[in-house]
Design a protein around this motif. Sequence first.
Motif, PDB file in Angstrom:
ATOM      1  N   LEU A 148       0.943  -1.129  -0.020  1.00  0.00           N
ATOM      2  CA  LEU A 148      -0.337   0.300   0.044  1.00  0.00           C
ATOM      3  C   LEU A 148       0.733   0.857   0.112  1.00  0.00           C
ATOM      4  O   LEU A 148       0.587   2.298  -0.704  1.00  0.00           O
ATOM      5  N   PHE A 149       1.776   1.409   0.714  1.00  0.00           N
ATOM      6  CA  PHE A 149       2.213   2.726   1.309  1.00  0.00           C
ATOM      7  C   PHE A 149       3.550   2.765  -0.109  1.00  0.00           C
ATOM      8  O   PHE A 149       3.515   4.142  -0.452  1.00  0.00           O
ATOM      9  N   TYR A 150       3.642   1.826  -1.266  1.00  0.00           N
ATOM     10  CA  TYR A 150       4.803   1.935  -2.434  1.00  0.00           C
ATOM     11  C   TYR A 150       3.796   2.036  -3.428  1.00  0.00           C
ATOM     12  O   TYR A 150       4.188   3.229  -4.401  1.00  0.00           O
ATOM     13  N   HIS A 151       2.251   1.728  -3.309  1.00  0.00           N
ATOM     14  CA  HIS A 151       1.328   2.200  -4.870  1.00  0.00           C
ATOM     15  C   HIS A 151       0.852   3.876  -4.046  1.00  0.00           C
ATOM     16  O   HIS A 151       0.844   5.139  -4.996  1.00  0.00           O
ATOM     17  N   PHE A 152       1.047   3.940  -3.111  1.00  0.00           N
ATOM     18  CA  PHE A 152       0.348   5.527  -2.676  1.00  0.00           C
ATOM     19  C   PHE A 152       1.163   6.038  -2.889  1.00  0.00           C
ATOM     20  O   PHE A 152       1.027   7.532  -3.693  1.00  0.00           O
ATOM     21  N   PHE A 153       3.122   6.094  -3.054  1.00  0.00           N
ATOM     22  CA  PHE A 153       3.333   6.903  -3.352  1.00  0.00           C
ATOM     23  C   PHE A 153       4.329   6.952  -4.755  1.00  0.00           C
ATOM     24  O   PHE A 153       4.577   7.592  -5.371  1.00  0.00           O
ATOM     25  N   THR A 154       3.740   6.336  -5.318  1.00  0.00           N
ATOM     26  CA  THR A 154       3.812   5.698  -6.826  1.00  0.00           C
ATOM     27  C   THR A 154       3.171   6.750  -7.375  1.00  0.00           C
ATOM     28  O   THR A 154       3.807   7.638  -7.993  1.00  0.00           O
ATOM     29  N   VAL A 155       1.820   6.876  -6.976  1.00  0.00           N
ATOM     30  CA  VAL A 155       0.813   7.727  -7.679  1.00  0.00           C
ATOM     31  C   VAL A 155       1.222   9.024  -6.812  1.00  0.00           C
ATOM     32  O   VAL A 155       1.517  10.513  -7.897  1.00  0.00           O
ATOM     33  N   ALA A 156       2.051   9.335  -5.498  1.00  0.00           N
ATOM     34  CA  ALA A 156       2.274  10.898  -5.390  1.00  0.00           C
ATOM     35  C   ALA A 156       3.430  11.168  -5.982  1.00  0.00           C
ATOM     36  O   ALA A 156       3.557  12.108  -6.503  1.00  0.00           O
ATOM     37  N   PHE A 157       4.207  10.524  -6.740  1.00  0.00           N
ATOM     38  CA  PHE A 157       5.526  11.012  -6.999  1.00  0.00           C
ATOM     39  C   PHE A 157       4.883  10.728  -8.739  1.00  0.00           C
ATOM     40  O   PHE A 157       5.537  11.897  -9.583  1.00  0.00           O
ATOM     41  N   LEU A 158       3.789  10.465  -9.647  1.00  0.00           N
ATOM     42  CA  LEU A 158       2.709  10.221 -10.940  1.00  0.00           C
ATOM     43  C   LEU A 158       2.440  11.532 -10.431  1.00  0.00           C
ATOM     44  O   LEU A 158       2.822  12.484 -11.613  1.00  0.00           O
ATOM     45  N   SER A 159       1.736  12.334  -9.568  1.00  0.00           N
ATOM     46  CA  SER A 159       1.466  13.420  -9.729  1.00  0.00           C
ATOM     47  C   SER A 159       2.209  14.584  -9.709  1.00  0.00           C
ATOM     48  O   SER A 159       1.951  15.765 -10.284  1.00  0.00           O
ATOM     49  N   LEU A 160       3.506  14.404  -9.423  1.00  0.00           N
ATOM     50  CA  LEU A 160       4.627  15.418  -8.944  1.00  0.00           C
ATOM     51  C   LEU A 160       4.702  15.864 -10.477  1.00  0.00           C
ATOM     52  O   LEU A 160       4.958  16.805 -10.921  1.00  0.00           O
ATOM     53  N   TRP A 161       5.144  14.076 -11.276  1.00  0.00           N
ATOM     54  CA  TRP A 161       5.141  14.385 -12.561  1.00  0.00           C
ATOM     55  C   TRP A 161       4.371  14.820 -13.846  1.00  0.00           C
ATOM     56  O   TRP A 161       4.543  16.168 -14.426  1.00  0.00           O
ATOM     57  N   VAL A 162       3.332  14.763 -13.421  1.00  0.00           N
ATOM     58  CA  VAL A 162       2.263  15.426 -14.022  1.00  0.00           C
ATOM     59  C   VAL A 162       2.275  16.555 -13.452  1.00  0.00           C
ATOM     60  O   VAL A 162       2.065  17.627 -15.071  1.00  0.00           O
ATOM     61  N   LEU A 163       2.541  17.631 -12.232  1.00  0.00           N
ATOM     62  CA  LEU A 163       2.342  18.624 -12.314  1.00  0.00           C
ATOM     63  C   LEU A 163       3.381  19.477 -12.632  1.00  0.00           C
ATOM     64  O   LEU A 163       2.945  20.755 -13.641  1.00  0.00           O
ATOM     65  N   LEU A 164       4.321  19.145 -13.052  1.00  0.00           N
ATOM     66  CA  LEU A 164       5.916  19.909 -13.636  1.00  0.00           C
ATOM     67  C   LEU A 164       5.362  19.968 -15.161  1.00  0.00           C
ATOM     68  O   LEU A 164       5.936  20.949 -15.768  1.00  0.00           O
ATOM     69  N   ARG A 165       4.979  18.296 -15.534  1.00  0.00           N
ATOM     70  CA  ARG A 165       5.318  18.694 -17.213  1.00  0.00           C
ATOM     71  C   ARG A 165       4.295  19.166 -17.478  1.00  0.00           C
ATOM     72  O   ARG A 165       3.955  19.945 -18.715  1.00  0.00           O
ATOM     73  N   GLU A 166       2.425  19.365 -16.925  1.00  0.00           N
ATOM     74  CA  GLU A 166       1.697  20.620 -17.131  1.00  0.00           C
ATOM     75  C   GLU A 166       1.732  21.811 -17.344  1.00  0.00           C
ATOM     76  O   GLU A 166       0.940  22.694 -18.181  1.00  0.00           O
ATOM     77  N   ALA A 167       2.668  22.236 -16.600  1.00  0.00           N
ATOM     78  CA  ALA A 167       3.221  23.764 -16.154  1.00  0.00           C
ATOM     79  C   ALA A 167       4.250  24.013 -17.597  1.00  0.00           C
ATOM     80  O   ALA A 167       5.003  23.363 -17.635  1.00  0.00           O
ATOM     81  N   PRO A 168       3.993  25.346 -17.884  1.00  0.00           N
ATOM     82  CA  PRO A 168       4.850  25.977 -19.032  1.00  0.00           C
ATOM     83  C   PRO A 168       6.326  25.996 -18.049  1.00  0.00           C
ATOM     84  O   PRO A 168       6.753  26.600 -17.032  1.00  0.00           O
ATOM     85  N   LEU A 169       7.308  26.425 -18.692  1.00  0.00           N
ATOM     86  CA  LEU A 169       8.496  26.291 -18.311  1.00  0.00           C
ATOM     87  C   LEU A 169       9.110  27.660 -16.884  1.00  0.00           C
ATOM     88  O   LEU A 169       9.689  27.211 -16.680  1.00  0.00           O
TER      89      LEU A 169
ATOM     90  N   ALA B 254       0.448  14.611   0.808  1.00  0.00           N
ATOM     91  CA  ALA B 254       0.615  12.828   0.378  1.00  0.00           C
ATOM     92  C   ALA B 254       0.858  12.748   2.089  1.00  0.00           C
ATOM     93  O   ALA B 254       0.153  11.686   2.486  1.00  0.00           O
ATOM     94  N   CYS B 255       2.015  12.888   2.228  1.00  0.00           N
ATOM     95  CA  CYS B 255       2.121  12.380   3.772  1.00  0.00           C
ATOM     96  C   CYS B 255       1.528  12.531   4.724  1.00  0.00           C
ATOM     97  O   CYS B 255       1.103  12.038   5.846  1.00  0.00           O
ATOM     98  N   VAL B 256       0.751  13.822   4.859  1.00  0.00           N
ATOM     99  CA  VAL B 256      -0.144  13.677   5.693  1.00  0.00           C
ATOM    100  C   VAL B 256      -1.228  13.207   5.783  1.00  0.00           C
ATOM    101  O   VAL B 256      -2.331  12.867   6.696  1.00  0.00           O
ATOM    102  N   VAL B 257      -2.052  13.213   4.507  1.00  0.00           N
ATOM    103  CA  VAL B 257      -2.730  12.393   4.410  1.00  0.00           C
ATOM    104  C   VAL B 257      -2.581  10.658   4.977  1.00  0.00           C
ATOM    105  O   VAL B 257      -3.840   9.535   5.655  1.00  0.00           O
ATOM    106  N   ILE B 258      -1.618  10.057   4.346  1.00  0.00           N
ATOM    107  CA  ILE B 258      -1.429   8.693   4.887  1.00  0.00           C
ATOM    108  C   ILE B 258      -0.711   7.962   5.864  1.00  0.00           C
ATOM    109  O   ILE B 258      -1.584   7.143   6.585  1.00  0.00           O
ATOM    110  N   PHE B 259       0.451   9.107   6.459  1.00  0.00           N
ATOM    111  CA  PHE B 259       0.986   8.247   8.087  1.00  0.00           C
ATOM    112  C   PHE B 259       0.102   8.754   9.153  1.00  0.00           C
ATOM    113  O   PHE B 259       0.329   7.789   9.810  1.00  0.00           O
ATOM    114  N   PRO B 260      -0.747   9.559   9.232  1.00  0.00           N
ATOM    115  CA  PRO B 260      -1.126   9.645  10.465  1.00  0.00           C
ATOM    116  C   PRO B 260      -2.210   7.428  10.410  1.00  0.00           C
ATOM    117  O   PRO B 260      -1.739   7.602  11.862  1.00  0.00           O
ATOM    118  N   TYR B 261      -2.888   8.129   9.176  1.00  0.00           N
ATOM    119  CA  TYR B 261      -3.193   6.157   9.289  1.00  0.00           C
ATOM    120  C   TYR B 261      -3.019   5.192   9.773  1.00  0.00           C
ATOM    121  O   TYR B 261      -3.255   3.939  10.426  1.00  0.00           O
TER     122      TYR B 261
END
Length: 168
Positions: free
Chosen positions: A116-137, A154-161
């Motif tokens: 679960l931890f692996y997939h959650f943070f894979t999604v988090a890092f993919l989200s960062l990549w999407v954010l960077l890819r969509e933003a103008p230079l 992302a850390c605040v969402v998962i770590f308390p649980y």
Amino acid sequence: LVILGDALNMRHPLTGGGMTVAFNDVLVFRDLLSPEKVPDFADTDRVLKQLKSFHWKRKNGSSVINILAMALYALFSANDENLRVLQRGCFHYFDMGMYSEPMGLLGGLIKKPFVLFYHFFTVAFLSLWVLLREAPLYQLPWSLIRCVMVFWTACVVIFPYMLIEAFC
């Protein structure tokens, strides 16, 4: 009287995990009270001894589902922009065909918190990549700051649980 599933430990209904946990609880009970371990239910001491271990034996099956249910609820009730970035990353993740293990987690087939931890943070890092890819230079500095904020979210969402499930 036996309390199982959501009656014993509630979670958000988004994932439908209560029934999955209830079925897992039944399997744990079956194993704990099998005729090999408890040949006679009149032997109260033996029955109680077996039932004392119920909470920790069910923990593997319920904790992953609990964490996933609450994390997905936080993600899909996105009330701020950082959560919406993570939400988009989650959709991209599934669009890439990365859903067999997450579905195994939801279905209670995979009971390993690390998966679960692996997939959650894979999604988090993919989200960062999407954010960077969509933003103008020219917005790169601001986008990098946003990436830190999204990762923090992302850390605040998962770590308390994860901490609650690990120690309770």
